[in-house]
Design a protein around this motif. Structure first.
Motif, short mmCIF file in Angstrom:
data_model
loop_
_atom_site.label_atom_id
_atom_site.label_comp_id
_atom_site.label_asym_id
_atom_site.label_seq_id
_atom_site.Cartn_x
_atom_site.Cartn_y
_atom_site.Cartn_z
N ASP A 244 -25.27 19.97 30.36
CA ASP A 244 -25.60 19.09 28.98
C ASP A 244 -25.08 19.81 27.37
O ASP A 244 -24.99 18.94 26.81
CB ASP A 244 -26.96 18.76 28.20
N ARG A 245 -26.05 21.03 27.56
CA ARG A 245 -25.17 22.27 26.76
C ARG A 245 -25.59 23.13 27.23
O ARG A 245 -26.22 23.72 27.43
CB ARG A 245 -26.38 22.26 25.28
N THR A 246 -24.56 24.25 26.76
CA THR A 246 -24.53 25.47 27.52
C THR A 246 -24.21 26.55 26.32
O THR A 246 -23.59 26.13 25.50
CB THR A 246 -23.04 25.59 28.08
N THR A 247 -24.92 27.03 25.89
CA THR A 247 -24.45 28.35 24.50
C THR A 247 -23.43 29.03 24.41
O THR A 247 -23.42 29.41 26.00
CB THR A 247 -26.35 29.01 24.09
N ALA A 248 -23.49 29.37 23.64
CA ALA A 248 -21.64 31.04 23.79
C ALA A 248 -22.45 31.87 24.63
O ALA A 248 -21.49 32.97 25.15
CB ALA A 248 -21.32 30.92 22.40
N ASP A 249 -24.01 32.07 24.63
CA ASP A 249 -24.34 33.02 25.83
C ASP A 249 -24.31 32.89 26.93
O ASP A 249 -24.70 34.31 27.72
CB ASP A 249 -25.38 33.67 24.51
N GLY A 250 -24.31 31.92 27.66
CA GLY A 250 -23.73 31.14 28.17
C GLY A 250 -25.66 31.04 29.08
O GLY A 250 -25.64 30.53 30.53
N ASP A 251 -26.56 30.44 28.19
CA ASP A 251 -27.84 29.77 28.66
C ASP A 251 -26.83 28.43 28.67
O ASP A 251 -26.29 28.24 27.78
CB ASP A 251 -28.60 29.52 27.61
N VAL A 252 -28.10 27.61 30.31
CA VAL A 252 -27.44 26.14 30.41
C VAL A 252 -28.72 25.32 30.20
O VAL A 252 -29.50 25.73 30.64
CB VAL A 252 -26.99 26.82 31.96
N CYS A 253 -28.36 24.32 29.58
CA CYS A 253 -29.67 23.09 29.95
C CYS A 253 -29.37 21.91 30.21
O CYS A 253 -28.41 21.70 29.92
CB CYS A 253 -29.95 23.15 27.64
N PRO A 277 -17.40 21.21 31.92
CA PRO A 277 -16.06 20.95 30.85
C PRO A 277 -16.55 21.75 30.11
O PRO A 277 -17.62 21.92 28.79
CB PRO A 277 -15.81 19.93 30.81
N SER A 278 -15.63 22.36 28.83
CA SER A 278 -15.51 23.09 27.56
C SER A 278 -16.35 22.41 26.77
O SER A 278 -16.92 22.81 25.72
CB SER A 278 -14.37 24.29 27.38
N SER A 279 -16.36 21.16 26.64
CA SER A 279 -17.01 20.77 25.54
C SER A 279 -18.30 20.30 25.48
O SER A 279 -19.27 20.16 24.80
CB SER A 279 -15.82 18.89 26.11
N THR A 280 -19.22 20.61 26.50
CA THR A 280 -20.16 21.16 27.00
C THR A 280 -20.81 22.00 26.28
O THR A 280 -21.71 22.54 26.41
CB THR A 280 -20.29 20.97 28.11
N ILE A 281 -19.76 23.00 26.28
CA ILE A 281 -20.16 24.82 24.87
C ILE A 281 -20.92 24.56 23.65
O ILE A 281 -19.84 24.02 22.88
CB ILE A 281 -19.18 25.53 25.48
N ASP A 282 -21.58 24.86 23.20
CA ASP A 282 -22.14 24.29 21.93
C ASP A 282 -22.00 25.97 21.20
O ASP A 282 -23.09 26.96 21.63
CB ASP A 282 -23.52 24.21 21.73
N PHE A 283 -20.78 26.23 20.98
CA PHE A 283 -20.24 27.22 20.56
C PHE A 283 -21.04 28.10 18.76
O PHE A 283 -21.05 29.37 19.03
CB PHE A 283 -19.32 27.63 20.36
N SER A 284 -22.06 27.37 17.89
CA SER A 284 -22.71 27.66 17.58
C SER A 284 -24.12 28.07 18.16
O SER A 284 -24.89 28.91 17.36
CB SER A 284 -23.28 26.24 16.13
N LEU A 285 -24.51 27.64 18.97
CA LEU A 285 -25.62 28.44 19.20
C LEU A 285 -25.28 29.50 19.99
O LEU A 285 -24.83 29.45 21.64
CB LEU A 285 -26.50 27.25 20.47
N SER A 286 -26.42 30.42 20.73
CA SER A 286 -26.71 31.84 21.56
C SER A 286 -28.08 31.91 21.88
O SER A 286 -27.49 32.23 23.25
CB SER A 286 -26.88 33.02 20.88
N ASP A 287 -29.03 31.00 21.87
CA ASP A 287 -30.25 31.05 22.45
C ASP A 287 -31.02 29.65 22.16
O ASP A 287 -31.12 28.80 21.50
CB ASP A 287 -31.47 32.27 21.56
N GLY A 288 -30.62 29.35 24.24
CA GLY A 288 -31.15 28.33 24.08
C GLY A 288 -31.88 27.88 24.50
O GLY A 288 -32.92 26.50 23.89
#
Ligand SMILES: CSC[C@@H](O)[C@@H](O)C(=O)COP(=O)(O)O
Length: 368
Positions: A244-253, A277-288
């Motif tokens: 549902d949301r992936t951080t720019a560092d690759g943590d996955v929720c 899909p890349s729309s699920t990446i939240d580039f503003s976050l690093s630590d999930g």
């Protein structure tokens, strides 16, 4: 995908222009029913009560919700109010914000008299793009399945374990985690899917099992706690889940319980892939773990369950000792270190910032 021989998407504009049609996912697995969203509040309600769910479909529905809002009132104030209303429906899937950000930014530049038309076009475009993206994810993921299949005896299936529903019902079509499965199956690679039931809302048992069954993909529903045991006994070749949301560092929720599957996979040397899909990446976050908002849903989803009685009635019954407290965190975070790879529309990436930014440089720039 096809339902009884007829091709369906999960959401589409009504032919008579009255609104938008969805497949009502609260009715599965025993009833296939479509329903109409006629205004903004219908769209917000559909997301809130999970008539539509799954990160990409939530985003697509929100885009249509804005269009319905613009049909009623195309003013600037109404555009912002529509986006705000929709954004407040569910907190975790970032596709919601992604779709609303695009809608707000594009539509504000368009004259109010042309806004409703432009908003419907944008929503349809988001849907078409979602399908193309999922097909690309499917092709990349199929390569992973093909490699495993090469090491099997003829006819022996590749066993994939999946959690929740990251299937076509969670997207506009194809699904994310299921796209590689459908494509492998359609190409003649024997695949068998272990479907986690996914308590409390049973998206695995109700939705994934339903759609795999309709597509003829061999599958077995297991209780959520069975995955570790299956992996210990060599019965899982790879895990593929959605996010549902992936951080720019690759943590996955993803849906609650995903983290435990990743732990079990690591302990047993089973590859753990996440399709997105890349729309699920939240580039503003690093630590999930500290940054992703986790939806807390009603405890009645834990204490009660709905099903079909022997005489064909749908009934909801209580399954928890009366008076006991319940808690219902709907998602958990799997740290990047437990993720073997991210299956995206631009290929299979390592779950780290370097690989993610290299694959999607324009998205990183946009969020800076
Ligand atoms: C392609 S969908 C990815 C995720 O959205 C999916 O795995 C999931 O957790 C859905 O949760 P839900 O609560 O049913 O919306």
């Amino acid at each position: 995908m096809k339902v009884n021989g007829e091709k369906y998407r999960t959401i589409w504009p009504a032919e008579d222009g009255s609104g938008v049609v969805i497949i009502d996912q609260t009715k599965f697995p025993h009833t296939f029913e479509t329903t109409s969203l006629l205004d903004l509040e219908d769209a917000a309600h559909a997301i809130r009560v999970m008539q539509v769910r799954g990160a990409p479909l939530i985003g697509a529905t929100a885009a249509f919700g804005v269009a319905l809002g613009m049909k009623a009132d195309p003013s600037d104030e109404s555009l912002h109010a529509a986006c705000d209303t929709l954004l407040a429906t569910r907190p975790t899937a970032v596709n919601l914000k992604w779709a609303l950000d695009i809608a707000r930014k594009r539509l504000i530049q368009i004259a109010p008299e042309r806004r409703a038309h432009a908003a419907f076009e944008l929503a349809s475009q988001i849907c078409d793009d979602d399908i193309a993206t999922n097909m690309a994810i499917g092709m990349h993921g199929m390569e992973l399945i093909t490699e495993i299949a090469k090491k099997k005896r003829p006819g022996e299936p590749v066993n994939v374990l999946t959690h929740c529903n990251a299937g076509w019902l969670a997207t506009v079509d194809w699904g994310t985690a299921t796209a590689p499965i459908y494509m492998s199956h359609d190409s003649g690679i024997p695949v068998h899917v272990w479907v986690d039931e996914t308590r409390p809302r049973n998206q695995g048992a109700f939705l994934t099992a339903w759609e795999l069954g309709h597509h003829g993909v061999p599958h077995t529903v297991v209780v959520d706690n069975a995955g570790g045991h299956l992996m210990q006994h060599g019965k899982v070749d790879l895990v593929i889940t959605g996010t549902d949301r992936t951080t720019a560092d690759g943590d996955v929720c993803n849906k609650i319980g995903t983290y435990l599957k990743a732990l079990a996979a690591r302990d047993n040397g089973v590859p753990f892939y996440v399709a997105l899909p890349s729309s699920t990446i939240d580039f503003s976050l690093s630590d999930g773990l500290s940054q992703i908002p986790i939806e807390e849903r009603s405890g009645t989803e834990v204490s009660h369950i709905t099903g079909l009685t022997e005489d064909g009635r749908t009934e909801t019954v209580e399954i928890v000792a009366p008076g006991s407290d319940t808690a219902n965190p709907a998602f958990d975070v799997t740290p990047a270190r437990l993720v073997t790879g991210l299956i995206t529309e631009r290929g299979v990436l390592e779950a780290n910032r370097k690989a993610i930014v290299k694959a999607f440089p324009e998205r990183m720039k946009m969020s800076a």
